[in-house]
Write a protein that holds these residues in place. Structure first.
Motif, PDB file in Angstrom:
ATOM      1  N   TYR A 121       0.829  -1.205   0.000  1.00 19.50           N
ATOM      2  CA  TYR A 121       0.000   0.000   0.000  1.00 19.50           C
ATOM      3  C   TYR A 121       0.869   1.264   0.000  1.00 19.50           C
ATOM      4  O   TYR A 121       0.680   2.165  -0.806  1.00 19.50           O
ATOM      5  CB  TYR A 121      -0.921   0.026   1.231  1.00 19.50           C
ATOM      6  CG  TYR A 121      -2.032  -1.001   1.195  1.00 19.50           C
ATOM      7  CD1 TYR A 121      -3.050  -0.922   0.264  1.00 19.50           C
ATOM      8  CD2 TYR A 121      -2.053  -2.047   2.117  1.00 19.50           C
ATOM      9  CE1 TYR A 121      -4.070  -1.856   0.234  1.00 19.50           C
ATOM     10  CE2 TYR A 121      -3.071  -2.985   2.100  1.00 19.50           C
ATOM     11  CZ  TYR A 121      -4.074  -2.891   1.158  1.00 19.50           C
ATOM     12  OH  TYR A 121      -5.083  -3.813   1.133  1.00 19.50           O
ATOM     13  N   TYR A 122       1.805   1.298   0.903  1.00 23.10           N
ATOM     14  CA  TYR A 122       2.621   2.511   1.056  1.00 23.10           C
ATOM     15  C   TYR A 122       3.805   2.471   0.100  1.00 23.10           C
ATOM     16  O   TYR A 122       4.660   1.577   0.176  1.00 23.10           O
ATOM     17  CB  TYR A 122       3.103   2.646   2.499  1.00 23.10           C
ATOM     18  CG  TYR A 122       4.001   3.850   2.750  1.00 23.10           C
ATOM     19  CD1 TYR A 122       3.576   5.135   2.423  1.00 23.10           C
ATOM     20  CD2 TYR A 122       5.270   3.694   3.303  1.00 23.10           C
ATOM     21  CE1 TYR A 122       4.388   6.237   2.648  1.00 23.10           C
ATOM     22  CE2 TYR A 122       6.093   4.791   3.537  1.00 23.10           C
ATOM     23  CZ  TYR A 122       5.643   6.057   3.199  1.00 23.10           C
ATOM     24  OH  TYR A 122       6.443   7.152   3.417  1.00 23.10           O
ATOM     25  N   VAL A 123       3.839   3.436  -0.802  1.00 21.91           N
ATOM     26  CA  VAL A 123       4.935   3.548  -1.761  1.00 21.91           C
ATOM     27  C   VAL A 123       5.550   4.934  -1.586  1.00 21.91           C
ATOM     28  O   VAL A 123       4.996   5.930  -2.068  1.00 21.91           O
ATOM     29  CB  VAL A 123       4.438   3.355  -3.207  1.00 21.91           C
ATOM     30  CG1 VAL A 123       5.613   3.459  -4.177  1.00 21.91           C
ATOM     31  CG2 VAL A 123       3.730   2.019  -3.355  1.00 21.91           C
ATOM     32  N   PRO A 124       6.653   5.060  -0.877  1.00 22.23           N
ATOM     33  CA  PRO A 124       7.240   6.385  -0.596  1.00 22.23           C
ATOM     34  C   PRO A 124       7.670   7.098  -1.880  1.00 22.23           C
ATOM     35  O   PRO A 124       8.043   6.462  -2.869  1.00 22.23           O
ATOM     36  CB  PRO A 124       8.456   6.064   0.278  1.00 22.23           C
ATOM     37  CG  PRO A 124       8.245   4.667   0.756  1.00 22.23           C
ATOM     38  CD  PRO A 124       7.449   3.980  -0.289  1.00 22.23           C
ATOM     39  N   THR A 125       7.609   8.399  -1.823  1.00 25.42           N
ATOM     40  CA  THR A 125       8.141   9.209  -2.915  1.00 25.42           C
ATOM     41  C   THR A 125       9.634   9.407  -2.688  1.00 25.42           C
ATOM     42  O   THR A 125      10.192   8.972  -1.677  1.00 25.42           O
ATOM     43  CB  THR A 125       7.443  10.579  -2.964  1.00 25.42           C
ATOM     44  OG1 THR A 125       7.839  11.346  -1.810  1.00 25.42           O
ATOM     45  CG2 THR A 125       5.933  10.433  -2.980  1.00 25.42           C
ATOM     46  N   GLY A 126      10.247  10.111  -3.606  1.00 23.65           N
ATOM     47  CA  GLY A 126      11.662  10.430  -3.432  1.00 23.65           C
ATOM     48  C   GLY A 126      11.869  11.811  -2.853  1.00 23.65           C
ATOM     49  O   GLY A 126      12.977  12.355  -2.934  1.00 23.65           O
ATOM     50  N   ASN A 127      10.810  12.387  -2.247  1.00 24.19           N
ATOM     51  CA  ASN A 127      10.886  13.758  -1.740  1.00 24.19           C
ATOM     52  C   ASN A 127      11.215  13.790  -0.257  1.00 24.19           C
ATOM     53  O   ASN A 127      10.633  13.044   0.525  1.00 24.19           O
ATOM     54  CB  ASN A 127       9.552  14.474  -1.972  1.00 24.19           C
ATOM     55  CG  ASN A 127       9.174  14.526  -3.436  1.00 24.19           C
ATOM     56  OD1 ASN A 127      10.045  14.527  -4.299  1.00 24.19           O
ATOM     57  ND2 ASN A 127       7.884  14.556  -3.710  1.00 24.19           N
ATOM     58  N   GLY A 128      12.105  14.696   0.115  1.00 23.50           N
ATOM     59  CA  GLY A 128      12.386  14.933   1.527  1.00 23.50           C
ATOM     60  C   GLY A 128      12.798  13.681   2.255  1.00 23.50           C
ATOM     61  O   GLY A 128      13.575  12.847   1.754  1.00 23.50           O
ATOM     62  N   MET A 129      12.245  13.517   3.444  1.00 21.56           N
ATOM     63  CA  MET A 129      12.616  12.392   4.292  1.00 21.56           C
ATOM     64  C   MET A 129      12.155  11.062   3.713  1.00 21.56           C
ATOM     65  O   MET A 129      12.701  10.011   4.047  1.00 21.56           O
ATOM     66  CB  MET A 129      12.024  12.601   5.694  1.00 21.56           C
ATOM     67  CG  MET A 129      12.476  11.586   6.713  1.00 21.56           C
ATOM     68  SD  MET A 129      11.902  11.978   8.382  1.00 21.56           S
ATOM     69  CE  MET A 129      12.483  10.533   9.260  1.00 21.56           C
ATOM     70  N   GLU A 130      11.158  11.081   2.830  1.00 23.13           N
ATOM     71  CA  GLU A 130      10.667   9.819   2.266  1.00 23.13           C
ATOM     72  C   GLU A 130      11.715   9.138   1.387  1.00 23.13           C
ATOM     73  O   GLU A 130      11.603   7.934   1.117  1.00 23.13           O
ATOM     74  CB  GLU A 130       9.379  10.049   1.474  1.00 23.13           C
ATOM     75  CG  GLU A 130       8.141  10.008   2.359  1.00 23.13           C
ATOM     76  CD  GLU A 130       6.868   9.825   1.580  1.00 23.13           C
ATOM     77  OE1 GLU A 130       5.940   9.207   2.152  1.00 23.13           O
ATOM     78  OE2 GLU A 130       6.768  10.306   0.443  1.00 23.13           O
ATOM     79  N   ARG A 131      12.707   9.901   0.942  1.00 22.74           N
ATOM     80  CA  ARG A 131      13.779   9.269   0.162  1.00 22.74           C
ATOM     81  C   ARG A 131      14.489   8.220   1.017  1.00 22.74           C
ATOM     82  O   ARG A 131      14.690   7.082   0.593  1.00 22.74           O
ATOM     83  CB  ARG A 131      14.767  10.313  -0.319  1.00 22.74           C
ATOM     84  CG  ARG A 131      15.868   9.742  -1.216  1.00 22.74           C
ATOM     85  CD  ARG A 131      16.891  10.799  -1.604  1.00 22.74           C
ATOM     86  NE  ARG A 131      16.288  11.879  -2.363  1.00 22.74           N
ATOM     87  CZ  ARG A 131      16.143  13.110  -1.895  1.00 22.74           C
ATOM     88  NH1 ARG A 131      16.569  13.395  -0.660  1.00 22.74           N
ATOM     89  NH2 ARG A 131      15.606  14.048  -2.633  1.00 22.74           N
ATOM     90  N   SER A 132      14.843   8.597   2.241  1.00 19.49           N
ATOM     91  CA  SER A 132      15.508   7.635   3.134  1.00 19.49           C
ATOM     92  C   SER A 132      14.522   6.605   3.661  1.00 19.49           C
ATOM     93  O   SER A 132      14.894   5.454   3.916  1.00 19.49           O
ATOM     94  CB  SER A 132      16.178   8.376   4.294  1.00 19.49           C
ATOM     95  OG  SER A 132      15.224   9.117   5.038  1.00 19.49           O
ATOM     96  N   LEU A 133      13.241   7.014   3.819  1.00 18.71           N
ATOM     97  CA  LEU A 133      12.233   6.046   4.262  1.00 18.71           C
ATOM     98  C   LEU A 133      12.045   4.945   3.227  1.00 18.71           C
ATOM     99  O   LEU A 133      11.796   3.784   3.565  1.00 18.71           O
ATOM    100  CB  LEU A 133      10.901   6.757   4.517  1.00 18.71           C
ATOM    101  CG  LEU A 133      10.814   7.633   5.758  1.00 18.71           C
ATOM    102  CD1 LEU A 133       9.450   8.308   5.837  1.00 18.71           C
ATOM    103  CD2 LEU A 133      11.058   6.817   7.018  1.00 18.71           C
ATOM    104  N   GLY A 134      12.154   5.302   1.938  1.00 22.59           N
ATOM    105  CA  GLY A 134      12.029   4.288   0.891  1.00 22.59           C
ATOM    106  C   GLY A 134      13.122   3.249   0.984  1.00 22.59           C
ATOM    107  O   GLY A 134      12.885   2.045   0.808  1.00 22.59           O
ATOM    108  N   GLU A 135      14.334   3.701   1.254  1.00 21.79           N
ATOM    109  CA  GLU A 135      15.447   2.764   1.412  1.00 21.79           C
ATOM    110  C   GLU A 135      15.220   1.857   2.619  1.00 21.79           C
ATOM    111  O   GLU A 135      15.488   0.655   2.554  1.00 21.79           O
ATOM    112  CB  GLU A 135      16.745   3.554   1.559  1.00 21.79           C
ATOM    113  CG  GLU A 135      17.091   4.408   0.341  1.00 21.79           C
ATOM    114  CD  GLU A 135      18.264   5.335   0.593  1.00 21.79           C
ATOM    115  OE1 GLU A 135      18.780   5.321   1.742  1.00 21.79           O
ATOM    116  OE2 GLU A 135      18.675   6.069  -0.326  1.00 21.79           O
TER     117      GLU A 135
END
Length: 492
Positions: free
Chosen positions: A467-481
């Motif tokens: 469901y959750y697909v992080p963007t590459g913006n701000g803190m979500e870049r590191s959250l995606g990793e």
């Protein structure tokens, strides 16, 4: 410390003064020189508007107002809590004018313990010698120190004085507990638009007000209601100033309407004056006069119409679009137009969660803090934390991934993609649960490396669902990793 003036006696301005004292009107009573807000102060509980939850028949406040002298001092001392201009001082004066009462008014800004003790001593003498109850109106009690409030306790407890205290701050934090427990806490509500409009209509027609010498243009009344900010005192102050401007303008027009060199015009003017002696025309108070009186620009903004929705929409989209200047512009338009600051604060909180989300997790706490500040301190100071929050949100990285993920999950649930909770995740604490296999093979996350145990958490029918697909913006870049790492640990 001062004894309050008798604003409600039978020899008030409606008895001895023929006009409102605006625009050159004269009055035989000096009280006509009082501000319009003072002259229009309700004299009975029935004239109080906007506080129906406190003024219904038999309410504690009504009992306090209607009590006679002697032992019937009323239900209790009271603490009136509410924003400026909603009627705290008015209610104090109404309470004071029940029979057999002496009214004393003090301000916590200037009074000290010595003043309090003097009032108590005078109250004892009034009761013993004249059987009169002393009503002590203490404005801004939140400014009294603990020692000053302690000095009031014995007199309040023994009902030597009936304390009527007013405050704009939460009494739970600004008034000592023993004094709170000996008093009724009455919360006054902000006046709605209908109540402010009613007060303006009364002021225009009442002999204590403008005495019918003026007519308030509908657009002018709407303008005053809009910028008054639920403050009755401010609305009447603006009305009085606008009446003065309208009267001056009318005098100027009348003086310049006739050319002194034109004898025929002079004769015609004299005939017109004689014709108008029997019919006095009311002076029109226009929207422009109200705007000039209030030093506010007339802003076309209908809080229930298109402008409301258009400006709010532009405000949210400007934050989402990261245009900080546009966002502040629309914030300013809403504030100047008298939009409810709590509504603005709610939209700011929603924007933080909807458009910024996990790209900057600090955005939501900042928005919530601004909303809380607006509720605690009110306007106009509330504009400052609002500006700070809007600036932060507009400049923050943007992501709607969190709420889109939830909406996707909600859609699956509504469409029947729920499935059974995996057996190893079910509650195993009640008797018989283990026999059903609940909790069997559950892996306690803290027993594993990185605090992550490889096991399935979703129902079987949704295995592998993302469901959750992080963007590459701000803190979500590191959250995606981090999310990719977690997925590998959960499902090796």
């Amino acid at each position: 410390m001062t004894n309050g003036p008798d604003l409600f006696s039978s020899d008030g301005p409606d008895q001895g003064s023929p006009g409102p004292g605006v625009g050159g009107s004269s009055a035989s009573s000096g009280r006509a020189l009082d501000p319009l807000a003072v002259r229009m102060r309700p004299r009975t509980i029935a004239e109080v508007v906007g506080q129906d939850h406190l003024t219904f028949p038999g309410s504690p406040l009504v009992q306090l107002v209607e009590a006679s002298g002697g032992d019937r001092a009323g239900a209790s001392s009271v603490i009136l809590w509410g924003p400026p201009g909603v009627g705290k001082t008015t209610l104090a004066h109404v309470i004071s004018h029940a029979p057999g009462r002496t009214f004393v008014e003090m301000s916590a800004i200037t009074a000290g313990v010595k003043d309090v003790r003097q009032v108590i001593e005078n109250a004892r003498r009034e009761r013993d010698m004249y059987q009169r109850t002393t009503v002590l109106f203490l404005d801004e009690i939140h400014r009294f120190s603990k020692a000053q409030q302690d000095a009031l306790l014995p007199a309040v407890e023994n009902r030597l004085v009936v304390l009527v205290a007013a405050t704009t701050e939460n009494p739970s934090f600004s008034v000592i507990s023993p004094l709170l427990s000996r008093s009724l806490l009455l919360t006054l509500r902000p006046l709605d638009d209908a109540a402010i409009a009613d007060l303006l209509d009364r002021a225009v027609t009442s002999e204590r007000g403008l005495a019918g010498e003026f007519e308030l243009e509908p657009a002018a009344k709407d303008f005053i209601v809009r910028i008054a900010g639920a403050d009755a005192r401010r609305s009447l102050t603006i009305l009085e100033a606008a009446a003065g401007i309208a009267a001056a303008q009318a005098d100027f027009v009348e003086a310049g309407a006739v050319d002194p060199s034109d004898a025929d015009a002079d004769a015609d003017a004299e005939d017109e004056v004689e014709a108008e002696d029997s019919e006095t025309r009311a002076i029109l108070i226009t929207e422009a006069a109200c705007a000039e009186a209030s030093s506010e620009t007339v802003l076309r903004y209908d809080k229930n119409g298109d402008q409301h929705y258009d400006v709010v929409s532009a405000f949210i989209k400007s934050i989402r679009g990261s245009d900080v200047d546009a966002a502040l512009h629309y914030l300013a338009r809403m504030i100047v137009a008298g939009e409810d600051p709590r509504f603005i604060a709610r939209r700011v909180v929603i924007s933080a969660a909807e458009d910024i989300g996990m790209a900057d997790p600090q955005a939501l706490p900042i928005a919530v803090a601004a909303s809380t500040a607006v509720q605690n301190i009110g306007m106009p100071e509330g504009r400052i934390p609002l500006a700070e929050a809007v600036t932060y949100l507009a400049m923050a990285p943007k992501s709607n991934a969190s709420y889109r993920a939830l909406d996707a999950a909600i859609a699956d649930v509504k469409n029947g993609f729920s499935g059974q909770v995996p057996t190893h995740l079910r509650d195993a604490h009640y008797p018989g649960a283990k026999e059903l296999g609940h909790g069997e093979s559950y892996k306690y996350s803290h027993d594993y490396s990185h605090g992550v145990a490889a096991q399935e958490y979703l129902p079987e029918t949704l295995r592998g669902k993302r469901y959750y697909v992080p963007t590459g913006n701000g803190m979500e870049r590191s959250l995606g990793e981090r999310l990719e790492m977690l997925q590998k640990l959960l499902r090796p």
